[in-house]
Design a protein around this motif. Structure first.
Motif, PDB file in Angstrom:
ATOM      1  N   ASP A  28       0.832  -1.197   0.000  1.00  0.00           N
ATOM      2  CA  ASP A  28       0.000   0.000   0.000  1.00  0.00           C
ATOM      3  C   ASP A  28       0.871   1.254   0.000  1.00  0.00           C
ATOM      4  O   ASP A  28       1.852   1.339   0.749  1.00  0.00           O
ATOM      5  CB  ASP A  28      -0.901  -0.035   1.238  1.00  0.00           C
ATOM      6  CG  ASP A  28      -1.856   1.104   1.279  1.00  0.00           C
ATOM      7  OD1 ASP A  28      -2.856   1.073   0.535  1.00  0.00           O
ATOM      8  OD2 ASP A  28      -1.605   2.044   2.071  1.00  0.00           O
ATOM      9  N   HIS A  29       0.516   2.227  -0.821  1.00  0.00           N
ATOM     10  CA  HIS A  29       1.289   3.470  -0.925  1.00  0.00           C
ATOM     11  C   HIS A  29       1.393   4.182   0.424  1.00  0.00           C
ATOM     12  O   HIS A  29       2.465   4.676   0.780  1.00  0.00           O
ATOM     13  CB  HIS A  29       0.661   4.418  -1.947  1.00  0.00           C
ATOM     14  CG  HIS A  29       0.752   3.921  -3.355  1.00  0.00           C
ATOM     15  ND1 HIS A  29       0.383   4.696  -4.433  1.00  0.00           N
ATOM     16  CD2 HIS A  29       1.167   2.747  -3.884  1.00  0.00           C
ATOM     17  CE1 HIS A  29       0.563   4.030  -5.555  1.00  0.00           C
ATOM     18  NE2 HIS A  29       1.026   2.830  -5.244  1.00  0.00           N
ATOM     19  N   ALA A  30       0.295   4.259   1.161  1.00  0.00           N
ATOM     20  CA  ALA A  30       0.325   4.943   2.457  1.00  0.00           C
ATOM     21  C   ALA A  30       1.246   4.208   3.433  1.00  0.00           C
ATOM     22  O   ALA A  30       1.968   4.842   4.207  1.00  0.00           O
ATOM     23  CB  ALA A  30      -1.085   5.060   3.029  1.00  0.00           C
ATOM     24  N   ARG A  31       1.242   2.888   3.387  1.00  0.00           N
ATOM     25  CA  ARG A  31       2.145   2.123   4.259  1.00  0.00           C
ATOM     26  C   ARG A  31       3.595   2.414   3.902  1.00  0.00           C
ATOM     27  O   ARG A  31       4.439   2.597   4.787  1.00  0.00           O
ATOM     28  CB  ARG A  31       1.861   0.634   4.136  1.00  0.00           C
ATOM     29  CG  ARG A  31       2.776  -0.200   5.003  1.00  0.00           C
ATOM     30  CD  ARG A  31       2.435  -1.649   4.954  1.00  0.00           C
ATOM     31  NE  ARG A  31       3.350  -2.370   5.819  1.00  0.00           N
ATOM     32  CZ  ARG A  31       3.695  -3.619   5.636  1.00  0.00           C
ATOM     33  NH1 ARG A  31       3.147  -4.318   4.655  1.00  0.00           N
ATOM     34  NH2 ARG A  31       4.544  -4.203   6.439  1.00  0.00           N
ATOM     35  N   LEU A  32       3.901   2.454   2.610  1.00  0.00           N
ATOM     36  CA  LEU A  32       5.259   2.784   2.186  1.00  0.00           C
ATOM     37  C   LEU A  32       5.674   4.157   2.709  1.00  0.00           C
ATOM     38  O   LEU A  32       6.794   4.333   3.188  1.00  0.00           O
ATOM     39  CB  LEU A  32       5.362   2.762   0.658  1.00  0.00           C
ATOM     40  CG  LEU A  32       5.393   1.390   0.014  1.00  0.00           C
ATOM     41  CD1 LEU A  32       5.083   1.496  -1.471  1.00  0.00           C
ATOM     42  CD2 LEU A  32       6.749   0.742   0.240  1.00  0.00           C
ATOM     43  N   ARG A  33       4.776   5.115   2.608  1.00  0.00           N
ATOM     44  CA  ARG A  33       5.091   6.475   3.082  1.00  0.00           C
ATOM     45  C   ARG A  33       5.313   6.477   4.589  1.00  0.00           C
ATOM     46  O   ARG A  33       6.237   7.104   5.089  1.00  0.00           O
ATOM     47  CB  ARG A  33       3.952   7.419   2.671  1.00  0.00           C
ATOM     48  CG  ARG A  33       4.085   8.834   3.193  1.00  0.00           C
ATOM     49  CD  ARG A  33       5.321   9.535   2.638  1.00  0.00           C
ATOM     50  NE  ARG A  33       5.406  10.866   3.180  1.00  0.00           N
ATOM     51  CZ  ARG A  33       6.007  11.167   4.335  1.00  0.00           C
ATOM     52  NH1 ARG A  33       6.593  10.231   5.064  1.00  0.00           N
ATOM     53  NH2 ARG A  33       6.030  12.415   4.770  1.00  0.00           N
ATOM     54  N   ARG A  34       4.480   5.740   5.332  1.00  0.00           N
ATOM     55  CA  ARG A  34       4.627   5.670   6.796  1.00  0.00           C
ATOM     56  C   ARG A  34       5.925   4.979   7.209  1.00  0.00           C
ATOM     57  O   ARG A  34       6.478   5.273   8.258  1.00  0.00           O
ATOM     58  CB  ARG A  34       3.442   4.937   7.418  1.00  0.00           C
ATOM     59  CG  ARG A  34       2.180   5.722   7.418  1.00  0.00           C
ATOM     60  CD  ARG A  34       1.039   4.992   8.134  1.00  0.00           C
ATOM     61  NE  ARG A  34      -0.186   5.690   7.885  1.00  0.00           N
ATOM     62  CZ  ARG A  34      -1.115   5.293   7.006  1.00  0.00           C
ATOM     63  NH1 ARG A  34      -0.974   4.152   6.345  1.00  0.00           N
ATOM     64  NH2 ARG A  34      -2.194   6.014   6.816  1.00  0.00           N
ATOM     65  N   GLU A  35       6.393   4.042   6.393  1.00  0.00           N
ATOM     66  CA  GLU A  35       7.598   3.267   6.690  1.00  0.00           C
ATOM     67  C   GLU A  35       8.834   3.814   5.981  1.00  0.00           C
ATOM     68  O   GLU A  35       9.831   3.106   5.855  1.00  0.00           O
ATOM     69  CB  GLU A  35       7.385   1.804   6.289  1.00  0.00           C
ATOM     70  CG  GLU A  35       6.263   1.106   7.018  1.00  0.00           C
ATOM     71  CD  GLU A  35       6.534   0.923   8.495  1.00  0.00           C
ATOM     72  OE1 GLU A  35       7.710   0.783   8.887  1.00  0.00           O
ATOM     73  OE2 GLU A  35       5.565   0.937   9.266  1.00  0.00           O
ATOM     74  N   CYS A  36       8.776   5.063   5.544  1.00  0.00           N
ATOM     75  CA  CYS A  36       9.890   5.672   4.820  1.00  0.00           C
ATOM     76  C   CYS A  36      11.191   5.508   5.622  1.00  0.00           C
ATOM     77  O   CYS A  36      11.221   5.796   6.823  1.00  0.00           O
ATOM     78  CB  CYS A  36       9.619   7.149   4.568  1.00  0.00           C
ATOM     79  SG  CYS A  36      11.027   7.984   3.792  1.00  0.00           S
ATOM     80  N   PRO A  37      12.256   5.034   4.954  1.00  0.00           N
ATOM     81  CA  PRO A  37      13.515   4.811   5.671  1.00  0.00           C
ATOM     82  C   PRO A  37      14.433   6.027   5.770  1.00  0.00           C
ATOM     83  O   PRO A  37      15.566   5.891   6.253  1.00  0.00           O
ATOM     84  CB  PRO A  37      14.179   3.706   4.838  1.00  0.00           C
ATOM     85  CG  PRO A  37      13.710   3.968   3.452  1.00  0.00           C
ATOM     86  CD  PRO A  37      12.288   4.472   3.603  1.00  0.00           C
ATOM     87  N   CYS A  38      13.984   7.208   5.349  1.00  0.00           N
ATOM     88  CA  CYS A  38      14.871   8.380   5.422  1.00  0.00           C
ATOM     89  C   CYS A  38      15.150   8.735   6.887  1.00  0.00           C
ATOM     90  O   CYS A  38      14.415   8.355   7.799  1.00  0.00           O
ATOM     91  CB  CYS A  38      14.287   9.570   4.656  1.00  0.00           C
ATOM     92  SG  CYS A  38      13.021  10.513   5.529  1.00  0.00           S
ATOM     93  N   SER A  39      16.209   9.470   7.118  1.00  0.00           N
ATOM     94  CA  SER A  39      16.619   9.793   8.491  1.00  0.00           C
ATOM     95  C   SER A  39      15.563  10.600   9.234  1.00  0.00           C
ATOM     96  O   SER A  39      15.350  10.387  10.437  1.00  0.00           O
ATOM     97  CB  SER A  39      17.954  10.540   8.478  1.00  0.00           C
ATOM     98  OG  SER A  39      17.850  11.746   7.752  1.00  0.00           O
ATOM     99  N   GLN A  40      14.887  11.491   8.557  1.00  0.00           N
ATOM    100  CA  GLN A  40      13.863  12.308   9.200  1.00  0.00           C
ATOM    101  C   GLN A  40      12.691  11.440   9.687  1.00  0.00           C
ATOM    102  O   GLN A  40      12.258  11.564  10.831  1.00  0.00           O
ATOM    103  CB  GLN A  40      13.372  13.373   8.231  1.00  0.00           C
ATOM    104  CG  GLN A  40      12.332  14.296   8.818  1.00  0.00           C
ATOM    105  CD  GLN A  40      11.857  15.321   7.783  1.00  0.00           C
ATOM    106  OE1 GLN A  40      11.756  15.017   6.599  1.00  0.00           O
ATOM    107  NE2 GLN A  40      11.580  16.521   8.239  1.00  0.00           N
ATOM    108  N   CYS A  41      12.196  10.566   8.832  1.00  0.00           N
ATOM    109  CA  CYS A  41      11.070   9.707   9.217  1.00  0.00           C
ATOM    110  C   CYS A  41      11.477   8.702  10.288  1.00  0.00           C
ATOM    111  O   CYS A  41      10.703   8.422  11.210  1.00  0.00           O
ATOM    112  CB  CYS A  41      10.499   8.990   7.989  1.00  0.00           C
ATOM    113  SG  CYS A  41       9.675  10.115   6.837  1.00  0.00           S
ATOM    114  N   ARG A  42      12.699   8.163  10.173  1.00  0.00           N
ATOM    115  CA  ARG A  42      13.183   7.233  11.209  1.00  0.00           C
ATOM    116  C   ARG A  42      13.270   7.943  12.549  1.00  0.00           C
ATOM    117  O   ARG A  42      12.921   7.366  13.588  1.00  0.00           O
ATOM    118  CB  ARG A  42      14.540   6.662  10.814  1.00  0.00           C
ATOM    119  CG  ARG A  42      14.437   5.570   9.797  1.00  0.00           C
ATOM    120  CD  ARG A  42      15.709   4.756   9.624  1.00  0.00           C
ATOM    121  NE  ARG A  42      16.911   5.340  10.159  1.00  0.00           N
ATOM    122  CZ  ARG A  42      17.974   5.701   9.444  1.00  0.00           C
ATOM    123  NH1 ARG A  42      17.988   5.543   8.141  1.00  0.00           N
ATOM    124  NH2 ARG A  42      19.027   6.214  10.028  1.00  0.00           N
ATOM    125  N   ALA A  43      13.725   9.189  12.569  1.00  0.00           N
ATOM    126  CA  ALA A  43      13.820   9.950  13.818  1.00  0.00           C
ATOM    127  C   ALA A  43      12.438  10.150  14.436  1.00  0.00           C
ATOM    128  O   ALA A  43      12.278  10.012  15.657  1.00  0.00           O
ATOM    129  CB  ALA A  43      14.499  11.295  13.565  1.00  0.00           C
TER     130      ALA A  43
END
Length: 102
Positions: A28-43
């Motif tokens: 799911d696109h929304a799941r991918l966005r929620r699980e984004c591996p970038c440093s900002q999202c991981r933080a």
């Protein structure tokens, strides 16, 4: 090490389709966005406040990067590069609970 899939594309149903040698995976696109591996999202996730993402968010561009793929989302987010192994571990958004379709 997981190699690149043989195909990747956007479905009209709001899911990304990844074609691996042993089957297809839909995420799911929304799941991918929620699980984004970038440093900002991981933080955000490490602080206990995952990014707020609308279920209506869509992948608008796909840019293969050799070891993974950069996804550009309709909300403007484009910082994350999703390694192939990371995508594979997300499983599938399938009714049967995540097994690859054969």
């Amino acid at each position: 090490m997981i190699g690149a899939p043989h195909s990747i594309g956007k479905g009209t149903d709001g899911r990304l389709r990844v074609g691996w040698a042993d089957g297809a995976q839909w995420i799911d696109h929304a799941r991918l966005r929620r699980e984004c591996p970038c440093s900002q999202c991981r933080a955000f996730r490490l602080r206990g406040s995952p990014p707020r993402v609308s279920d209506a968010v869509r992948v608008v561009e796909i840019h293969p990067q050799g070891y993974g793929v950069q996804l550009v989302f309709s909300d403007g987010h484009q910082r994350g590069i999703y390694p192939w192994a990371y995508l594979a571990q997300l499983g599938s958004d399938q009714e049967e609970g995540g097994a690859l379709a054969r």
